[in-house]
Design a protein around this motif. Structure first.
Motif, short mmCIF file in Angstrom:
data_model
loop_
_atom_site.label_atom_id
_atom_site.label_comp_id
_atom_site.label_asym_id
_atom_site.label_seq_id
_atom_site.Cartn_x
_atom_site.Cartn_y
_atom_site.Cartn_z
N ASN A 32 13.92 -49.54 34.63
CA ASN A 32 13.40 -48.23 34.22
C ASN A 32 14.50 -47.27 33.77
N ASN A 33 15.70 -47.43 34.35
CA ASN A 33 16.79 -46.52 34.01
C ASN A 33 17.72 -47.09 32.94
N PRO A 61 16.11 -38.86 37.50
CA PRO A 61 15.00 -38.22 36.77
C PRO A 61 13.73 -38.27 37.63
N GLU A 62 12.93 -37.21 37.57
CA GLU A 62 11.79 -37.02 38.48
C GLU A 62 10.84 -38.22 38.56
N ASP A 63 10.39 -38.74 37.44
CA ASP A 63 9.45 -39.87 37.46
C ASP A 63 10.07 -41.11 38.10
N PHE A 64 11.33 -41.37 37.76
CA PHE A 64 12.02 -42.53 38.32
C PHE A 64 12.26 -42.33 39.83
N ARG A 65 12.63 -41.11 40.22
CA ARG A 65 12.84 -40.83 41.64
C ARG A 65 11.56 -41.05 42.43
N LYS A 66 10.41 -40.64 41.86
CA LYS A 66 9.13 -40.85 42.54
C LYS A 66 8.83 -42.33 42.71
N ALA A 67 9.13 -43.12 41.69
CA ALA A 67 8.92 -44.58 41.79
C ALA A 67 9.83 -45.17 42.85
N CYS A 68 11.07 -44.70 42.90
CA CYS A 68 12.01 -45.18 43.93
C CYS A 68 11.54 -44.79 45.32
N LYS A 69 11.06 -43.56 45.47
CA LYS A 69 10.55 -43.11 46.77
C LYS A 69 9.36 -43.95 47.21
#
Length: 185
Positions: free
Chosen positions: A77-78, A165-173
């Motif tokens: 994703n990143n 990035p917010e969307d990626f951080r949410k997926a990681c969380k």
């Protein structure tokens, strides 16, 4: 992709101390140029998946295995390149487990602990599970790839740092809400 296109930053070599059962003297000599013995000792005791010393003791030995075998390649994703490999032999111990694979008794023993600046789930176990799988993460650069990390086990997600990035951080969380670090007693 060719092995000689992969560059190994000293920061990656230092980070990899947490993923080796034992580290080669050659690698430690390079790391000692930039890091103190105290930093090295701290990194080597971090919780996580570790390669058996019979499989790899430094990044070049991991790369030898990668390019001698067959790997699956995809883009994360990143934008990082993820190489996943499966072998006939055990390569190390996997230090992360999915919650769905744990018994209720194990789930009852999970605790939140500070890990790399975040509160993450941990479970103490007598042994870490062995694995035949391992993963490499590479960052594309102009003339090749920077080595980011490698670890025994299956593909995972980065820790959910606020800097992502917010969307990626949410997926990681979401991933780390379903996974637990295994701490060998």
């Amino acid at each position: 992709m060719e092995k000689n296109q992969i560059y190994i930053p000293i920061e990656a070599e230092f980070h990899m101390l947490r993923h080796f059962e034992l580290c080669s003297a050659k690698s430690l000599d390079r790391i000692r140029v930039q890091y103190t013995q105290e930093q090295i000792d701290t990194e080597m005791t971090q919780i996580g998946s570790r390669f058996y010393h019979s499989f790899a003791t430094d990044i070049p030995s991991i790369l030898e295995h990668v390019f001698a075998g067959v790997f699956n390649q995809k883009t994360g994703n990143n934008g990082n390149v993820i190489l996943s490999l499966q072998t006939d032999t055990q390569v190390g111990e996997h230090g992360v487990a999915e919650m769905d694979t744990l018994t209720q008794a194990q789930k009852d023993k999970i605790s939140l602990q500070s890990n790399r600046g975040l509160q993450l789930m941990h479970l103490e176990v007598d042994q870490l599970p062995p694995t035949n799988a391992y993963v490499l993460i590479l960052k594309p650069i102009e003339n090749g790839y920077n080595f980011i990390t490698a670890f025994p086990g299956d593909e995972g997600m980065p820790l959910p740092y606020e800097t992502l990035p917010e969307d990626f951080r949410k997926a990681c969380k979401a991933y780390w809400d379903r996974h637990v670090f295994l701490d060998k007693i």
